[in-house]
Motif scaffolding. Structure first.
Motif, PDB file in Angstrom:
ATOM      1  N   LEU B   8      17.269 -24.074 -22.777  1.00 23.43           N
ATOM      2  CA  LEU B   8      16.207 -23.100 -22.571  1.00 23.43           C
ATOM      3  C   LEU B   8      16.729 -21.716 -22.937  1.00 23.43           C
ATOM      4  CD1 LEU B   8      13.448 -23.809 -21.405  1.00 23.43           C
ATOM      5  CD2 LEU B   8      14.238 -22.937 -19.208  1.00 23.43           C
ATOM      6  N   LEU B   9      15.996 -20.977 -23.749  1.00 30.61           N
ATOM      7  CA  LEU B   9      16.370 -19.606 -24.079  1.00 30.61           C
ATOM      8  C   LEU B   9      15.338 -18.673 -23.455  1.00 30.61           C
ATOM      9  CD1 LEU B   9      17.227 -20.024 -27.864  1.00 30.61           C
ATOM     10  CD2 LEU B   9      18.807 -19.938 -25.955  1.00 30.61           C
ATOM     11  N   PRO B  10      15.660 -18.095 -22.297  1.00 32.64           N
ATOM     12  CA  PRO B  10      14.669 -17.280 -21.583  1.00 32.64           C
ATOM     13  C   PRO B  10      14.124 -16.163 -22.457  1.00 32.64           C
ATOM     14  CG  PRO B  10      16.668 -17.535 -20.268  1.00 32.64           C
ATOM     15  CD  PRO B  10      16.950 -18.109 -21.609  1.00 32.64           C
ATOM     16  N   GLY B  11      12.822 -16.045 -22.504  1.00 35.04           N
ATOM     17  CA  GLY B  11      12.188 -14.983 -23.261  1.00 35.04           C
ATOM     18  C   GLY B  11      12.052 -15.297 -24.743  1.00 35.04           C
ATOM     19  N   VAL B  12      12.672 -16.373 -25.204  1.00 36.47           N
ATOM     20  CA  VAL B  12      12.635 -16.694 -26.631  1.00 36.47           C
ATOM     21  C   VAL B  12      11.918 -18.019 -26.863  1.00 36.47           C
ATOM     22  CG1 VAL B  12      13.984 -17.121 -28.707  1.00 36.47           C
ATOM     23  CG2 VAL B  12      14.758 -15.413 -27.061  1.00 36.47           C
ATOM     24  N   ARG B  15      15.789 -24.463 -27.626  1.00 32.03           N
ATOM     25  CA  ARG B  15      16.653 -24.864 -28.727  1.00 32.03           C
ATOM     26  C   ARG B  15      17.015 -26.330 -28.568  1.00 32.03           C
ATOM     27  NH1 ARG B  15      22.055 -21.827 -28.803  1.00 32.03           N
ATOM     28  NH2 ARG B  15      22.828 -23.585 -27.609  1.00 32.03           N
ATOM     29  N   GLU B  17      19.527 -29.268 -30.224  1.00 30.79           N
ATOM     30  CA  GLU B  17      20.618 -29.417 -31.178  1.00 30.79           C
ATOM     31  C   GLU B  17      21.189 -30.826 -31.165  1.00 30.79           C
ATOM     32  OE1 GLU B  17      24.254 -27.281 -30.111  1.00 30.79           O
ATOM     33  OE2 GLU B  17      23.204 -26.431 -28.392  1.00 30.79           O
ATOM     34  N   LEU B  29      15.371 -24.106 -33.374  1.00 31.87           N
ATOM     35  CA  LEU B  29      14.939 -23.154 -32.365  1.00 31.87           C
ATOM     36  C   LEU B  29      13.427 -23.038 -32.450  1.00 31.87           C
ATOM     37  CD1 LEU B  29      17.518 -21.168 -31.520  1.00 31.87           C
ATOM     38  CD2 LEU B  29      15.703 -19.532 -31.823  1.00 31.87           C
ATOM     39  N   ARG B  32       8.457 -19.184 -28.799  1.00 30.27           N
ATOM     40  CA  ARG B  32       7.185 -19.387 -28.097  1.00 30.27           C
ATOM     41  C   ARG B  32       6.008 -19.065 -28.990  1.00 30.27           C
ATOM     42  NH1 ARG B  32       8.922 -17.309 -22.494  1.00 30.27           N
ATOM     43  NH2 ARG B  32       8.313 -15.319 -23.359  1.00 30.27           N
ATOM     44  N   ALA B  48      28.842 -20.192 -33.709  1.00 28.13           N
ATOM     45  CA  ALA B  48      28.005 -19.343 -34.551  1.00 28.13           C
ATOM     46  C   ALA B  48      27.247 -20.172 -35.580  1.00 28.13           C
ATOM     47  CB  ALA B  48      28.868 -18.308 -35.267  1.00 28.13           C
ATOM     48  N   CYS B  49      26.148 -19.624 -36.068  1.00 28.03           N
ATOM     49  CA  CYS B  49      25.361 -20.318 -37.083  1.00 28.03           C
ATOM     50  C   CYS B  49      25.810 -19.865 -38.459  1.00 28.03           C
ATOM     51  CB  CYS B  49      23.882 -19.996 -36.922  1.00 28.03           C
ATOM     52  SG  CYS B  49      23.265 -20.466 -35.319  1.00 28.03           S
ATOM     53  N   VAL B  52      20.861 -19.838 -41.297  1.00 25.27           N
ATOM     54  CA  VAL B  52      19.652 -19.878 -40.476  1.00 25.27           C
ATOM     55  C   VAL B  52      18.447 -19.807 -41.404  1.00 25.27           C
ATOM     56  CG1 VAL B  52      18.338 -18.762 -38.651  1.00 25.27           C
ATOM     57  CG2 VAL B  52      20.821 -18.716 -38.582  1.00 25.27           C
ATOM     58  N   HIS B  54      14.405 -19.440 -41.570  1.00 29.59           N
ATOM     59  CA  HIS B  54      13.261 -19.014 -40.771  1.00 29.59           C
ATOM     60  C   HIS B  54      11.998 -19.692 -41.286  1.00 29.59           C
ATOM     61  CE1 HIS B  54      15.409 -15.737 -38.684  1.00 29.59           C
ATOM     62  NE2 HIS B  54      16.180 -15.818 -39.755  1.00 29.59           N
TER      63      HIS B  54
END
Lengths: 391, 159
Positions: B8-12, B15, B17, B29, B32, B48-49, B52, B54
Motif C-alpha cells: 500500500l502506498l498511502p496517498g498514491v 504497488r 511486484e 504501480l 488512485r 531503485a527502478c 519506469v 508511464h
C-alpha cells in the motif's frame, strides 16, 4: 460620497492584489521550470510587499489574513483527502517506531534552538514543530518527478509522512493551547478538551465518512465544491471554537471523505487551494520584517544544517528497518529533508506571541533553506549512491 | 506462477511486484487516478527502478488487451493439443439474429456445450467475454468445444 470612496478603495485593492497575483504567477512558472516548489519564492515575494519591504501594500490586513486562514484550511483539507482510513491504519502500524524516532530526532533540535535563542517555551515548542514535519507536498512531488514511486524505500517515506500528519492532529491543538498561555491547570484542561474533541471528530469521521461520501457523491461538481468548501469552514470554525485549531477540523473533513468522492473533491478543491495557499505563504512572510530575517540568518542556517542531518538520519534508520540497502537509505533520508507548508502553518500559530516575529523569521529562513536544498539533495544522492556500483 | 507482493502506498495507490522467471523484479504501480507505472528494478540497486514506463488509463487498457490476447492464443494452442476438442472462428453475418444479443441470451454453453473465449471486432479483441458481452454484425466469435457443438454454434450465429 461613501460609495465613491469605497469603490476607490476597491479599485486600489484590485490593482494591488492583481499585481501580486501576477508576480506569483511568474514565480510559480519559474519554480515549475526549475523543478522545485514555489513556496520559497512565495515567501520571498511576501517579504517585498510586507511591513518594511520594498513595495508595502495598503490592502486591508484583515482581508488578507482571512484569505490566508482559509488557505491553511484548504491545505489541510487536501492533505486529509490524500489518505483513506485504511491507509492511515496501515501507516500507523507499519511506521509507529520510525515515527517516534522521527518525532524525537526532529522536534528536539528546533525546541532546543528556541530555548537557546531565548524564545518563550510556547514559541520553542512551535519551532520544534517547524523542524519536525517534512513537507508532504514537496516530498510527494520529488518522488513523482524522480520516478521513485516504485522504489523499495518509498513506502517507508510515505508511511512516515502519514504518521507526521496524524501526529500534527495532536500537536497542533496542544501547541495552540500552549500559545494561549494560561495557568498550568487551565492549559492542561484546554489540551484535554482539545484532544477529546480531536478523538471524537476523528471517530465520527471514520464512522460516518462512508455515508457522508455517498451523499456528497450524488451532487454535481458545482454543488460538491460548495459542499466540501462549506463543510471544511464549518467544521474548522467549530474546532476553533473548542480551541482545537481550525486546521485540524479541516484535516479531519478530508479524512472523512472516501471513495470516488475523495478524488472528485480533491480535483475540484486543488485550484482553490493553490490560490488561497499562495496568499497564506505570502501573508506569512508579509508579517516578517526583512531586517528580522537577516538578523535570524545565522540561527536559521545552523538549524537548517542540523535539521537536514537529523532528517537524513531518520530516513536512513526507517528505510534500514524495511531492509533497504545503502543507496536507498540515503535516498529516503535526503527526500525527507524538505520542510514546507506544514512548518509554516505551525509557525503561523505563534504570530501573536511576544517573540512571534523572531519565531516567524527563523521559521521562514529554515523553510526557505530546506525547501530548496531538500529536492536538490534528493537528486544529488542518486549520484553518490550510484558511485560504488559504477567503480 | 510467480508470487505477487502487494504494498500500500498511502496517498498514491497500490504497488504489485513479482520476480520474472529471468530474475528481473517487476512492479506495477496503480495510482488512485487510474494512471499506471510499470517499473523494472535495477539489478545493482534492487531498491531503485531502472526503467519506469508511464501509462495512462487508455495505455494500460491497450497493454492489458495485448497481454489478454496472448492468453487467448495460449488457450487456443492448448485446446488444439487436446483430443476431441476443436476451435472455430465464426463470423456474425449482417442481419443475423445474434447481432445485438449477448452471450447470455444465446445460452451457447447450455445448448451446445461450447465456450466462447473471445470476440474479435475489427482491430480489437474482447478476451474471455462475460455473459453480458454483446455481439455486433461483423464480429468474429472464437469458440472452443466439440466439433458437433461448434457446428451448432455456427448455425445459431448464422441464422
Amino acid at each position: 460620497v461613501i460609495l465613491a470612496a469605497a469603490s476607490g478603495e476597491a479599485a486600489t485593492a484590485f490593482i494591488e492584489i492583481g499585481a501580486v497575483a501576477l508576480v506569483l504567477a511568474v514565480l510559480a512558472r519559474l519554480a515549475a521550470h526549475a523543478g522545485f516548489t514555489a513556496i520559497p519564492l512565495y515567501l520571498i515575494a511576501g517579504l517585498f510587499v510586507g511591513a518594511g519591504g520594498v513595495f508595502p501594500l495598503d490592502v486591508s490586513r484583515d482581508f488578507i489574513s482571512l484569505v490566508a486562514d482559509i488557505g491553511v484550511l484548504l491545505l489541510l483539507l487536501t492533505l486529509g483527502l490524500e489518505y483513506s482510513s485504511s491507509e492511515l491504519r496501515h501507516g500507523l502500524r507499519a511506521g509507529a517506531l520510525a515515527g517516534a524516532v522521527d518525532a524525537a530526532a526532529n522536534f528536539l533540535p528546533g525546541f532546543a534552538a528556541g530555548l537557546v535563542l531565548g524564545l518563550p517555551v510556547a514559541a520553542a515548542v512551535l519551532l520544534g514543530g517547524v523542524t519536525w514535519v517534512s513537507s508532504s507536498g514537496i516530498v510527494s512531488k520529488v518522488l513523482g518527478d524522480l520516478d521513485r514511486l516504485g522504489n523499495r524505500e518509498t513506502p517507508t517515506i510515505l508511511n512516515l509522512l502519514v504518521i507526521e500528519d496524524l501526529a500534527m492532529a495532536v500537536f497542533l491543538p496542544v501547541a495552540a493551547a500552549l500559545v494561549v498561555g494560561r495557568s498550568f491547570g487551565d492549559t492542561a484542561l484546554t489540551i484535554t478538551v482539545a484532544l477529546v474533541a480531536v478523538g471524537t471528530i476523528m471517530a465520527l469521521a471514520l464512522q460516518l465518512g462512508d455515508r457522508l461520501s455517498a451523499v456528497l457523491h450524488r451532487a454535481g461538481d458545482e454543488s460538491l465544491l460548495l459542499a466540501v468548501f462549506g463543510l471544511t469552514l464549518v467544521v474548522g470554525g467549530l474546532a476553533q471554537r473548542l480551541e482545537v485549531s481550525a486546521a485540524i477540523g479541516a484535516f479531519l473533513v478530508g479524512l472523512a471523505l472516501s471513495g470516488p468522492v475523495q478524488e472528485r473533491a480533491g480535483a475540484l478543491i486543488a485550484p482553490l487551494r493553490d490560490l488561497f495557499a499562495a496568499v497564506f505563504f505570502v501573508f506569512f512572510s508579509f508579517q516578517i520584517d526583512p531586517a528580522d530575517l537577516f538578523g535570524s540568518l545565522v540561527p536559521a542556517v545552523v538549524l537548517a544544517v542540523v535539521g537536514i542531518a537529523t532528517k537524513m538520519g531518520t530516513g536512513w534508520f526507517a528505510a534500514g528497518r524495511a531492509g533497504v540497502g545503502r543507496a536507498g537509505r540515503l535516498r529516503a533520508g535526503a527526500t525527507l529533508t524538505a520542510r514546507g507548508e506544514f512548518s509554516i502553518v505551525v509557525a503561523s500559530l505563534g504570530a501573536g506571541l511576544a517573540d512571534g516575529e523572531r519565531l516567524g523569521a527563523v521559521a521562514a529562513g529554515f523553510v526557505l533553506l530546506t525547501a530548496v536544498v531538500g529536492p536538490l539533495a534528493a537528486r544529488a544522492v542518486d549520484r553518490i549512491g550510484a558511485e560504488p556500483v559504477a567503480a | 506462477v510467480p508470487e505477487i507482493h502487494e504494498t500500500l502506498l498511502p496517498g498514491v495507490g497500490v504497488r504489485h511486484e513479482f520476480t520474472t522467471s529471468g530474475g528481473e523484479r517487476l512492479a506495477l504501480l496503480t495510482h488512485r487516478t487510474g494512471r499506471r507505472e510499470l517499473a523494472v528494478y535495477d539489478r545493482n540497486d534492487p531498491d531503485a527502478c531502472r526503467t519506469v514506463l508511464h501509462l495512462d488509463t487508455e495505455d494500460a487498457g491497450a497493454l492489458g488487451e495485448v497481454l489478454g490476447l496472448n492468453q487467448v492464443s495460449d488457450a487456443v494452442q492448448a485446446a488444439q493439443r487436446l483430443e476431441g476438442v476443436a476451435i472455430d472462428w465464426i463470423t456474425v453475418p449482417p442481419g443475423s439474429a445474434t447481432a445485438g444479443s449477448t452471450i447470455g441470451d444465446g445460452q451457447f454453453r447450455t445448448r451446445t456445450g461450447t465456450s466462447i473465449v473471445a470476440i474479435v471486432r475489427g482491430d480489437t479483441t474482447i478476451p474471455a467475454p462475460g455473459p453480458d458481452a454483446a455481439f455486433e454484425a461483423g464480429d468474429v466469435v472464437v469458440a472452443i468445444g466439440t466439433p458437433e457443438g461448434l457446428r451448432s454454434v455456427r448455425s445459431l450465429v448464422g441464422s
